[in-house]
Design a protein around this motif. Structure first.
Motif, PDB file in Angstrom:
ATOM      1  N   PRO A 207       0.799  -1.219   0.000  1.00  0.00           N
ATOM      2  CA  PRO A 207       0.000   0.000   0.000  1.00  0.00           C
ATOM      3  C   PRO A 207       0.836   1.276   0.000  1.00  0.00           C
ATOM      4  CG  PRO A 207       0.047  -0.923   2.193  1.00  0.00           C
ATOM      5  CD  PRO A 207       0.739  -1.920   1.297  1.00  0.00           C
TER       6      PRO A 207
ATOM      7  N   ASP B  14      -0.474  -0.510  -4.234  1.00  0.00           N
ATOM      8  CA  ASP B  14      -1.886  -0.857  -4.024  1.00  0.00           C
ATOM      9  C   ASP B  14      -2.524   0.219  -3.157  1.00  0.00           C
ATOM     10  OD1 ASP B  14      -4.307  -2.171  -3.777  1.00  0.00           O
ATOM     11  OD2 ASP B  14      -3.573  -3.593  -2.278  1.00  0.00           O
ATOM     12  N   GLU B  15      -3.046   1.255  -3.779  1.00  0.00           N
ATOM     13  CA  GLU B  15      -3.585   2.399  -3.050  1.00  0.00           C
ATOM     14  C   GLU B  15      -4.698   1.974  -2.094  1.00  0.00           C
ATOM     15  OE1 GLU B  15      -5.726   6.722  -3.935  1.00  0.00           O
ATOM     16  OE2 GLU B  15      -5.067   5.451  -5.591  1.00  0.00           O
ATOM     17  N   ALA B  16      -4.527   2.338  -0.820  1.00  0.00           N
ATOM     18  CA  ALA B  16      -5.493   2.014   0.244  1.00  0.00           C
ATOM     19  C   ALA B  16      -5.732   0.511   0.381  1.00  0.00           C
ATOM     20  CB  ALA B  16      -6.810   2.752   0.031  1.00  0.00           C
TER      21      ALA B  16
ATOM     22  N   LYS C  74      -6.578  -1.754  -1.812  1.00  0.00           N
ATOM     23  CA  LYS C  74      -7.800  -2.235  -2.467  1.00  0.00           C
ATOM     24  C   LYS C  74      -7.636  -3.643  -3.032  1.00  0.00           C
ATOM     25  CE  LYS C  74      -9.201   2.483  -3.637  1.00  0.00           C
ATOM     26  NZ  LYS C  74      -9.364   3.485  -4.729  1.00  0.00           N
TER      27      LYS C  74
ATOM     28  N   ALA D 198      -7.574  -6.070  -0.209  1.00  0.00           N
ATOM     29  CA  ALA D 198      -8.930  -6.354   0.273  1.00  0.00           C
ATOM     30  C   ALA D 198      -9.591  -7.423  -0.585  1.00  0.00           C
ATOM     31  CB  ALA D 198      -9.761  -5.076   0.271  1.00  0.00           C
ATOM     32  N   ARG D 199      -9.361  -7.387  -1.891  1.00  0.00           N
ATOM     33  CA  ARG D 199      -9.976  -8.385  -2.776  1.00  0.00           C
ATOM     34  C   ARG D 199      -9.389  -9.781  -2.545  1.00  0.00           C
ATOM     35  NH1 ARG D 199      -9.071  -6.076  -8.501  1.00  0.00           N
ATOM     36  NH2 ARG D 199     -10.378  -7.838  -9.152  1.00  0.00           N
TER      37      ARG D 199
ATOM     38  N   ARG E 115      -6.357  -7.558   3.686  1.00  0.00           N
ATOM     39  CA  ARG E 115      -6.259  -6.215   4.260  1.00  0.00           C
ATOM     40  C   ARG E 115      -6.923  -6.169   5.636  1.00  0.00           C
ATOM     41  NH1 ARG E 115      -9.325  -1.214   1.434  1.00  0.00           N
ATOM     42  NH2 ARG E 115     -11.094  -2.352   2.348  1.00  0.00           N
TER      43      ARG E 115
ATOM     44  N   ASP F 204      -2.273   8.026   2.357  1.00  0.00           N
ATOM     45  CA  ASP F 204      -3.719   8.094   2.589  1.00  0.00           C
ATOM     46  C   ASP F 204      -3.992   7.977   4.085  1.00  0.00           C
ATOM     47  OD1 ASP F 204      -4.556   5.301   3.445  1.00  0.00           O
ATOM     48  OD2 ASP F 204      -3.617   4.800   1.538  1.00  0.00           O
TER      49      ASP F 204
ATOM     50  N   SER G   1      -6.174   5.843   5.561  1.00  0.00           N
ATOM     51  CA  SER G   1      -6.955   4.642   5.870  1.00  0.00           C
ATOM     52  C   SER G   1      -6.394   3.825   7.031  1.00  0.00           C
ATOM     53  CB  SER G   1      -7.053   3.747   4.634  1.00  0.00           C
ATOM     54  OG  SER G   1      -5.789   3.192   4.293  1.00  0.00           O
TER      55      SER G   1
ATOM     56  N   THR H 216      -4.607   1.187   6.883  1.00  0.00           N
ATOM     57  CA  THR H 216      -4.780  -0.236   6.570  1.00  0.00           C
ATOM     58  C   THR H 216      -3.466  -0.832   6.109  1.00  0.00           C
ATOM     59  OG1 THR H 216      -5.483   0.282   4.305  1.00  0.00           O
ATOM     60  CG2 THR H 216      -7.214  -0.005   5.959  1.00  0.00           C
TER      61      THR H 216
END
Length: 222
Positions: free
Chosen positions: A113, A135-137, A139, A142-143, A147, A171, A173, A175
């Motif tokens: 991230p 991998d911004e935030a 994402k 998460a998939r 995350r 960011d 987040s 995360t």
């Protein structure tokens, strides 16, 4: 020394001589809480289909998983960031194994991230010959189901340790990915998955060798 031996030595040094006991206690608490959530059980496993992704490398070039898989299997490692010494040992071990991975027909990439600038720093300091994709935030993480959100009580701990994620990741987040390694077959099927909510535990890179060899035999390659 095996990778895990290096990580164990690093953990002992950090918890004994670097971090205050109160910080160590909070780090242990966060790991225990993440384990207790059963987050690992929700992550993609062997036999699942990996999500396709297109991410920028450290220099801003777009890299698509579909294009990489057209050449052969893909070894993906989720990397927390340049600020994490455990992660950097992991990347160094993967770099040492990269020739063997590529000899078995696979491509190796890391997904993090962190910002591109920090990925360039990671590649430079760890002398990597494989890309780190941004991998911004988180994402894509998460998939894949890896995350997680850093609890509020760890924000100041991270800052105290020089790892303010808002700066490293660009960011708000807070995360991170759990340390995770995947082998993805050319058809997108996950052939190997190792996910651990304890960031001090990592699999040896050589664990993917027999997986890649089995995939090559299945494809009729020597």
């Amino acid at each position: 020394m095996p990778l895990q031996g290096k990580l164990d030595a690093l953990r002992t040094e950090f918890e004994t001589n670097v971090a205050p006991p109160a910080v160590v206690e909070l780090l242990h608490r966060a790991t225990a809480e993440l384990i207790s959530t059963g987050a690992v059980d929700k992550a993609l496993k062997a036999g699942d289909i990996a999500p396709e992704f297109t991410l920028s490398d450290a220099h801003g070039k777009q890299v698509a998983s579909r294009s990489l898989l057209a050449r052969g299997p893909l070894v993906v490692t989720f990397y927390r960031g340049v600020w994490c010494p455990y992660c950097n040992f992991d990347l160094q071990a993967l770099e040492a194994a990269r020739t063997e991975i590529e000899a078995r027909g696979a491509t190796l990439v890391a997904i993090s991230p962190q910002t591109n600038a920090n990925s360039r720093k990671s590649q430079r300091e760890n002398k990597l010959g494989f890309p780190i994709l941004s991998d911004e935030a988180g994402k894509v993480g998460a998939r894949f189901g890896v995350r997680w959100t850093v609890p509020d009580y760890l924000h100041d701990v991270h800052r105290q340790l020089g790892a303010d994620l808002t700066g490293f990741n660009g960011d708000e987040s807070w995360t991170l990915p759990m340390p995770a390694r995947y082998v993805i077959d050319r058809d997108g099927t996950i052939a190997y998955a190792e996910i651990n909510p304890d960031y001090t535990r990592r699999p040896e890179p050589s664990e993917v060798f027999p997986v890649l060899e089995a995939l090559a035999l299945r494809q009729g390659r020597p």
